[in-house]
Design a protein around this motif. Structure first.
Motif, short mmCIF file in Angstrom:
data_model
loop_
_atom_site.label_atom_id
_atom_site.label_comp_id
_atom_site.label_asym_id
_atom_site.label_seq_id
_atom_site.Cartn_x
_atom_site.Cartn_y
_atom_site.Cartn_z
N HIS A 174 46.26 33.50 32.30
CA HIS A 174 46.11 34.36 31.44
C HIS A 174 47.70 34.63 31.32
CE1 HIS A 174 41.82 34.96 30.99
NE2 HIS A 174 41.84 34.47 32.32
N GLU A 175 48.20 34.48 30.15
CA GLU A 175 49.81 34.79 29.90
C GLU A 175 49.92 36.52 29.56
OE1 GLU A 175 52.16 32.72 30.80
OE2 GLU A 175 50.40 31.15 31.08
N ASP A 176 50.78 37.03 30.02
CA ASP A 176 51.37 38.51 29.82
C ASP A 176 49.97 39.24 29.59
OD1 ASP A 176 52.41 40.78 28.99
OD2 ASP A 176 52.51 40.28 26.84
N ALA A 177 49.37 39.70 30.97
CA ALA A 177 48.00 40.04 30.93
C ALA A 177 47.81 41.02 31.94
CB ALA A 177 46.97 39.01 31.05
N SER A 178 46.74 41.95 32.18
CA SER A 178 46.47 42.96 32.93
C SER A 178 45.16 42.63 33.72
CB SER A 178 46.67 44.16 32.34
OG SER A 178 47.77 44.69 31.87
N LEU A 179 45.06 43.02 34.78
CA LEU A 179 43.82 42.96 35.60
C LEU A 179 43.15 44.37 35.94
CD1 LEU A 179 41.90 41.09 37.38
CD2 LEU A 179 43.16 41.87 39.39
N ARG A 180 42.02 44.61 35.20
CA ARG A 180 41.20 45.69 35.27
C ARG A 180 40.69 45.91 36.58
NH1 ARG A 180 41.50 50.15 32.54
NH2 ARG A 180 42.26 49.52 30.65
N VAL A 181 40.56 46.75 37.33
CA VAL A 181 39.82 46.96 38.47
C VAL A 181 39.11 48.21 38.50
CG1 VAL A 181 39.69 47.15 41.09
CG2 VAL A 181 41.38 45.63 40.23
N VAL A 182 37.65 48.24 38.80
CA VAL A 182 36.78 49.41 38.63
C VAL A 182 36.03 49.43 40.14
CG1 VAL A 182 35.21 50.48 37.51
CG2 VAL A 182 37.01 49.55 36.26
N ALA A 183 36.25 50.29 40.96
CA ALA A 183 35.20 50.32 42.10
C ALA A 183 35.57 49.29 42.96
CB ALA A 183 34.03 50.78 41.78
N GLY A 184 36.86 48.56 43.11
CA GLY A 184 37.13 47.63 43.97
C GLY A 184 36.62 46.20 43.34
N ARG A 185 36.17 45.89 42.26
CA ARG A 185 35.83 44.64 41.60
C ARG A 185 36.55 44.64 40.41
NH1 ARG A 185 31.90 41.85 44.05
NH2 ARG A 185 31.07 42.90 46.08
N GLU A 239 53.41 38.81 34.31
CA GLU A 239 53.68 37.78 33.55
C GLU A 239 52.45 36.95 33.52
OE1 GLU A 239 56.73 34.02 33.42
OE2 GLU A 239 57.27 35.91 34.68
N ARG A 240 51.82 36.43 34.38
CA ARG A 240 50.88 35.44 34.58
C ARG A 240 49.58 35.92 35.60
NH1 ARG A 240 52.06 29.19 35.33
NH2 ARG A 240 50.40 29.13 33.68
N ILE A 241 48.56 35.77 35.26
CA ILE A 241 47.35 35.92 35.96
C ILE A 241 46.12 34.80 36.03
CG2 ILE A 241 45.24 37.32 36.53
CD1 ILE A 241 46.42 39.78 34.88
N PHE A 242 45.98 34.10 37.30
CA PHE A 242 45.09 32.88 37.34
C PHE A 242 43.70 33.64 37.90
CE2 PHE A 242 43.55 29.60 40.19
CZ PHE A 242 43.56 28.59 39.23
N ASP A 243 42.87 33.59 37.04
CA ASP A 243 41.47 33.98 37.43
C ASP A 243 40.48 33.03 38.28
OD1 ASP A 243 40.65 31.88 35.60
OD2 ASP A 243 39.74 33.33 34.09
#
Length: 370
Positions: A18-29, A9-13
């Motif tokens: 960031h509201e209604d968002a997705s965190l993309r992870v590639v090779a652990g980063r 629902e929320r991501i704090f960078d």
């Protein structure tokens, strides 16, 4: 190291939400944060940067002093991961030389381990706190050599008192990359500044076990708050430092060095222990406190997330500011740029934060560990 797409629902960078968002992870980063959540794994809660604890004495029923081994470290790190801490500086309290040597040798590639924090034995007996006065001593050549060797293996914090360590020794430690932290000291303002000139860059558990700030003798507390070169750790458990003093310190600290939260956790975290022994002395657990028989505080009975919740709820600090005190601030204190936030390029160390300010899951390098 994992790959994945994690929606919340929320991501704090670390800077903005960031509201209604997705965190993309590639090779652990972290590759980025994207709007929406199609094809993403949904996490119930908010995604926030993993917590970084620079002072962890134990957890999961294990005290590092009593188990200075890779197995002991793994148990401690795993216990704290359950509470959203993705990196720890495992901490050895003042002990015998052979225990210190074993602790330095035990540091290995354990998930969740950042490095080694040696809190003592080179302190001031007048400000010993729970440290055993019989084991406190001046730094000798062999002690310096051991710490320098440890620094070749990974990050090291060394808490010391000017009363037991020379300016030259501090300069050698700092030149080797050791983070020198002043603590357990009765030193005055001028001495603290001289040691900062020599290379000290941190102060251990501000207010506790040190000369206080008074109007004509600011002491080590005054140096910590007024000198922008010094980062300062704070134990926010409601016992070690009164809330008004916490507020004053957070308002007064001069940068660029700031304040970061630490747990000062002992073996009780993640366990049902009612007590334990340290240097042959019994430590009692009751009412949220850990004490010696005489009432002296002996570390803290919290995980770092508990400190975040305390400064948010009891002090009224905004949640993002409270989170930064336990993620980006300790990372900066250690000179790390790829931890403590979730901006592109950062390590994918994060937790799922519940509305109750507890950990609903923990990921290190994009892989779930708790």
């Amino acid at each position: 190291m994992g790959d994945g797409l994690f929606h919340a629902e929320r991501i704090f960078d670390g800077t903005v939400w960031h509201e209604d968002a997705s965190l993309r992870v590639v090779a652990g980063r972290v590759a980025g944060i994207e709007p929406g959540g199609k094809a993403a794994e949904h996490l119930p809660g908010w995604i926030v940067p993993g917590l970084i604890d620079l002072q962890v004495n134990g957890g999961g029923g294990v005290l590092f002093n009593n188990a200075p081994s890779a197995e002991g470290i793994a148990t401690i790190a795993a216990a704290h991961a359950r509470f959203g801490t993705t990196a720890i500086m495992v901490t050895l309290i003042t002990d015998r030389p052979e225990v210190t040597a074993a602790a330095a040798a035990a540091v290995d590639a354990v998930p969740g381990l950042l490095g080694l924090h040696l809190e003592g034995p080179h302190l001031d007996r007048a400000r010993k706190g729970t440290h055993d006065a019989r084991l406190i001593r001046r730094m000798e050549a062999e002690d310096l050599a051991l710490i320098l060797r440890a620094a070749q293996r990974g990050p090291v914090i060394c808490t010391l008192a000017p009363e037991s360590v020379t300016l030259t020794q501090v300069g050698e430690l700092a030149a080797a990359g050791v983070v020198v932290s002043l603590g357990h000291s009765d030193c005055d303002l001028a001495t603290a500044r001289a040691y900062a000139d020599a290379g000290a860059r941190m102060v251990t558990h501000l207010f506790n076990a040190m000369s206080p700030l008074t109007h004509r003798a600011p002491g080590l507390v005054g140096a910590a708050l007024d000198d922008g070169r010094l980062w300062a750790g704070l134990i926010a458990d409601g016992f070690h430092v009164e809330d008004t003093a916490l507020r004053v310190a957070l308002r007064a600290k001069q940068g660029p060095g700031g304040i970061f939260l630490v747990s000062d956790a002992m073996s009780t975290i993640g366990s049902d222990e009612t007590g334990f022994t340290l240097n042959g002395r019994q430590i009692f657990r009751a009412g949220g406190r850990l004490t010696l028989a005489d009432g002296t505080l002996a570390g803290a009975d919290i995980a770092l997330i508990d400190a975040v919740r305390h400064v948010h709820r009891a002090l009224g600090l905004p949640l993002d500011a409270a989170l930064r005190l336990a993620s980006e601030a300790p990372a900066k204190a250690m000179g790390l740029t790829d931890r403590g936030h979730l901006r592109p390029g950062a390590r994918a160390d994060f937790l799922c934060l519940t509305p109750e300010i507890t950990a609903g899951g923990t990921w290190i390098g994009g892989g779930r560990v708790a």
